[in-house]
Design a protein around this motif. Structure first.
Motif, short mmCIF file in Angstrom:
data_model
loop_
_atom_site.label_atom_id
_atom_site.label_comp_id
_atom_site.label_asym_id
_atom_site.label_seq_id
_atom_site.Cartn_x
_atom_site.Cartn_y
_atom_site.Cartn_z
N ASN A 158 0.83 -1.20 0.00
CA ASN A 158 0.00 0.00 0.00
C ASN A 158 0.87 1.25 0.00
O ASN A 158 0.51 2.28 -0.54
CB ASN A 158 -0.90 -0.01 1.24
N SER A 159 2.04 1.12 0.62
CA SER A 159 2.97 2.24 0.69
C SER A 159 4.38 1.71 0.59
O SER A 159 4.69 0.64 1.13
CB SER A 159 2.80 2.99 2.01
N ILE A 201 8.13 7.96 -3.68
CA ILE A 201 7.36 7.56 -2.50
C ILE A 201 5.93 7.24 -2.94
O ILE A 201 5.27 8.07 -3.56
CB ILE A 201 7.31 8.70 -1.45
N ILE A 242 2.29 6.39 -1.41
CA ILE A 242 1.50 6.40 -0.18
C ILE A 242 0.04 6.13 -0.57
O ILE A 242 -0.50 6.80 -1.45
CB ILE A 242 1.67 7.77 0.53
N ASN A 243 -0.55 5.13 0.05
CA ASN A 243 -1.91 4.73 -0.31
C ASN A 243 -2.09 4.55 -1.82
O ASN A 243 -3.08 4.96 -2.40
CB ASN A 243 -2.93 5.75 0.21
N TRP A 264 3.47 10.21 -3.92
CA TRP A 264 3.46 11.45 -3.13
C TRP A 264 4.43 12.42 -3.80
O TRP A 264 5.63 12.25 -3.75
CB TRP A 264 3.81 11.23 -1.66
N GLY A 321 10.15 13.14 -2.88
CA GLY A 321 10.75 11.84 -3.17
C GLY A 321 12.25 11.86 -3.36
O GLY A 321 12.84 10.88 -3.79
N LEU A 362 8.36 6.86 7.92
CA LEU A 362 7.13 6.68 7.13
C LEU A 362 6.36 5.39 7.42
O LEU A 362 5.23 5.25 6.98
CB LEU A 362 7.46 6.76 5.63
N ASN A 363 6.96 4.46 8.14
CA ASN A 363 6.29 3.18 8.47
C ASN A 363 5.62 2.57 7.24
O ASN A 363 4.45 2.29 7.21
CB ASN A 363 5.28 3.41 9.61
N ASP A 370 5.36 -0.24 3.93
CA ASP A 370 5.38 -1.70 3.76
C ASP A 370 6.71 -2.21 3.23
O ASP A 370 7.12 -3.33 3.52
CB ASP A 370 4.33 -2.11 2.72
#
Lengths: 321, 321
Positions: free
Chosen positions: B128-129, B143, B145-146, B150, B158, B248-249, B251
């Protein structure tokens, strides 16, 4: 609909709480020592007693900002460098067991809470995206992207204090070396004082936790060593913000937390470091701003997360993350 | 509806292009030297000629991934450390003037393109990310994100290569010192070889641009100095990924670009550095993966951005960012 919630901020040093109304009013503000250094169980006892003190105000929910990393899926506090003895502590479960009142309980990282507060009511009102750096015992962080907290995949994102700015740098509270927090935080200031024989001598009678405050006074009074220490602090803060700006191309960096009161002592160095080091495009947009909500950012932010929860839920679950 | 576009990747070294169909097929792959070192005007000439070579394939649009920072609002290439003489170059305008064909033209940062490619068709399909690090002449970043790129507030986000990992480190191509790119990129490998008398001697007849490749061969053949150099490279890569994960936690971290072919030479060191330094929670989730699309990630990604544009627009504007 008028609602009120109890907003609480758990820091390395204090527990602070207030009754917050959804027009932004703060009332019944109280604080007690968190005793976080005595361990998480002691802190949870203190917290439960603290919450009970607000029972007669009949809040519709409780929002709690925690200085630590919460896995939002499991309700586990995985790491909290400034609270002793935290290692995958089931904070959600333990706190529910302790509390008399069974109203909804919303947990959020304290810096995410502060960032959300600033976004809705403070320095970030005109920004679409920003990073928030909370200068306290440690260095907290929150990331707002398109007006939402970026929590990452487990609710653990935003650990700005733990980007690495010098791999061979000082030991950080998280176990790593050279994290931004080890240069930009209350703990970092204590280390810098300890490493400087002159400052160490001047501040030898000051209790450890009061050192940032004492160093501020010393610099305000013109002490050159103290001024240099704040300049160093500002430089490292600038290095951290440069990385975040190059990486995220955000509108703003907001600086909050108790130590942001030394703003005038570090901000010039911070700004100049950003100008010297940043990529042209991203830094042209960036504004560095002091928190407007100050100490209330976390309490307001987590209270508004609680309002948001209450608005989207009619059922009364015991505990919600 | 079946569509085909021309996807192009502008790198510090090569221009690479192909006709991409919206079922993911790649055809008519070509590449020519970008001559980026001779300056942006020369590169734009080369690019226009290169595009004309595909004219008979009648693409519905052209997607171009650029190794540089594009302000998506103004169409200006603000900075491109690996293309000479770029200082706020109006790439959108200049390229439109040059081209014979007037079909839609979509510009995107090359690493954002690669990240989007990996998200749709490659290593990031189940994430997802994630962050994508493109190891080429420089160190590109993207990057997700969802499920979305981003891009930040100006399309410049990025820039993973320009987070600062050691403020007193080597000079970076961006003007700053100690950026991640100055430790993890083709240019960084060249510097490391230059600084090591033994390696310098061994590789003295190798053309500069071939040094990463030669260093790979040397390490594969068991040369200890070469192996140590790759370990160092892997260590710094791990430091960078740790910062991104703590922050950023996400995946996943996906490693692409030509130098990712040395995967087996650096990945152990990278993984061990992440384990040693990262915050427990975020690194538990993190997977480090090699790009699946390899060299095609950028071309595929920017082609799918072009398809996305074509789907959402019926009008035929000259140039779209």
């Amino acid at each position: 609909m008028k609602r009120q919630v109890l907003g609480i901020d758990i820091g390395g040093t204090n527990l602070r709480g207030a009754i917050v109304t959804n027009d932004g009013t703060i009332a019944k503000k109280k604080d007690i020592p968190s005793e976080a250094k005595k361990g998480i169980n002691k802190l949870i006892d203190n917290l439960a007693n603290f919450i009970d003190q607000f029972e007669k105000n009949e809040p519709d929910a409780i929002g709690i900002g925690v200085a630590g990393i919460i896995n939002k899926k499991t309700g586990i506090l995985t790491q909290a460098p400034n609270i002793a003895k935290v290692n995958n502590f089931p904070i959600q479960k333990k706190l529910t067991q302790k509390l008399k009142s069974k109203i909804p309980l919303i947990l959020e990282n304290d810096s995410n809470s502060a960032a959300f507060g600033e976004y809705l009511l403070g320095a970030g009102r005109e920004a679409n995206s920003f990073v928030m750096l909370t200068l306290g015992t440690g260095l907290g962080g929150g990331i707002i992207i398109n007006g939402e907290i970026w929590r990452g995949e487990d609710g653990m994102a935003g650990e700005i204090g733990h980007i690495i700015v010098n791999p061979d740098g000082p030991k950080c509270s998280c176990g790593n070396s050279g994290c931004l927090e080890s240069y930009v935080s209350g703990e970092a200031l204590k280390r810098m004082v300890k490493e400087d024989p002159e400052l160490k001598k001047t501040l030898k009678d000051v209790p450890k936790d009061d050192i940032p405050q004492a160093l501020m006074k010393l610099a305000n009074d013109g002490d050159q060593k103290a001024i240099t220490t704040w300049n160093q602090f500002g430089k490292w803060l600038g290095i951290g913000i440069t990385s975040l700006t190059n990486l995220l191309n955000i509108d703003m960096a907001i600086i909050g937390g108790g130590i942001s009161n030394a703003w005038h002592l570090f901000i010039n160095e911070t700004e100049s470091e950003i100008q010297k080091r940043g990529l042209r495009g991203p830094i042209e947009r960036l504004k560095v701003r002091k928190s407007i909500l100050g100490d209330d950012a976390g309490i307001l932010g987590v209270s508004y997360l609680a309002f948001k929860y209450l608005e989207s839920n009619s059922t009364n679950q015991n505990l919600i993350l």
